[in-house]
Design an enzyme around this catalytic site. Structure first.
Site: not given
Ligand code: NAP
Length: 250
Positions: A158, A171
């Protein structure tokens, strides 16, 4: 790196035959990547904690291309013990005997609070899910990765994994740790085909982003589907030899 991962273009079969495990494949970026990688010929292992959501993605992949059935690996990263990690590794070993790609994508945001206000239990949970769990999973799956000819580990970082900013708490610390973990693995495996890199997705329209910025105009954000080239680049043959890098997906 002569290819720009953000604008990388690729053929429809660039991931053909690769076995790729994606954590957090039930939603957001992980879900988009699972669907896309399957379209590009990968055999995907869908990891998540919600069986129903994973089954929906399974069905969508199967409906698009009935030739390769994905696998489902259910494991809650906040509570998994040694036995459940071993069961996951054992089933990938039994089914495929190797792993070509491991994408550490699952993550949680945790509270947005100052260090003075941050609850210790929340701190431990965020570090556990975002950093300790990927460490354990990587360690467990390493023998299977080493059975592959061109293995690639992709960690998710990130912007706050590179610069500490107010109120990002555990985080941010977990993402700094992720960068370090990825670099260490890269360095320890310099003389092997295994590569390890980080992706910073940038702002993407997902539930995590909404949680972090509830008042934001979501229409201004890229969708998960829009940032796939960087992931495909790191998972496919064109990034062979690229390791220890941290790249921006947009
Ligand atoms: P998201 O839509 O919230 O998806 C997160 C995923 O992680 C979901 O599949 C969730 O499962 C799973 N997860 C969370 N806790 C878990 C646990 N205890 N055990 C197993 N699975 C778990 O988030 P996203 O935005 O796609 O993020 C994906 C990655 O990108 C993350 O590492 C995040 O830090 C990074 N990121 C995102 C952004 C952004 O703008 N979106 C920016 C920078 C970095 P459930 O479906 O069951 O909740």
């Amino acid at each position: 790196m002569s290819i720009d991962p953000k604008t990388y273009t690729y053929g429809d079969d660039v991931l053909e035959g690769r076995i790729i495990l994606i954590t957090g494949a039930s939603d957001g970026i992980g879900c988009a990547l699972a669907l896309h990688a399957a379209k590009l010929g990968a055999q995907v292992v869908l990891h998540g904690r919600n069986t129903r959501k994973l089954e929906e993605i399974y069905d969508e992949i199967e409906a698009t291309d009935g030739t390769k059935r994905p696998s489902i690996a259910v494991l809650d990263l906040s509570t998994a013990d040694g036995e459940s990690y071993a069961a996951l590794t054992g089933s990938v070993d039994k089914e495929f005997g190797r792993l070509d790609g491991l994408v550490h994508n699952a993550g949680i945001l945790g509270p947005r609070l100052s260090i003075e206000q941050y609850d210790i239990t929340d701190w431990q949970k965020v570090l556990h899910v975002n950093l300790t769990a990927p460490f354990v999973l990587t360690q467990q799956l390493m023998p299977l990765l080493k059975n592959a000819a061109d293995p690639s580990i992709v960690f998710t970082s990130s912007g706050v994994g590179r610069v500490g900013k107010a109120f990002w708490g555990a985080y941010s610390v977990s993402k700094f740790g992720t960068e370090s973990l990825s670099q260490m693995i890269a360095n320890e495996n310099l003389h092997t085909p295994l590569r390890s890199n980080c992706i910073n997705p940038g702002p993407v329209r997902t539930k995590m982003r909404l949680e972090a910025y509830p008042a934001e105009d979501r229409d201004t954000l890229l969708r998960p589907e829009d940032i796939m080239p960087a992931y495909v680049y790191l998972l496919g043959p064109d990034s062979h030899g690229v390791t220890g890098q941290s790249i921006d997906a947009q």
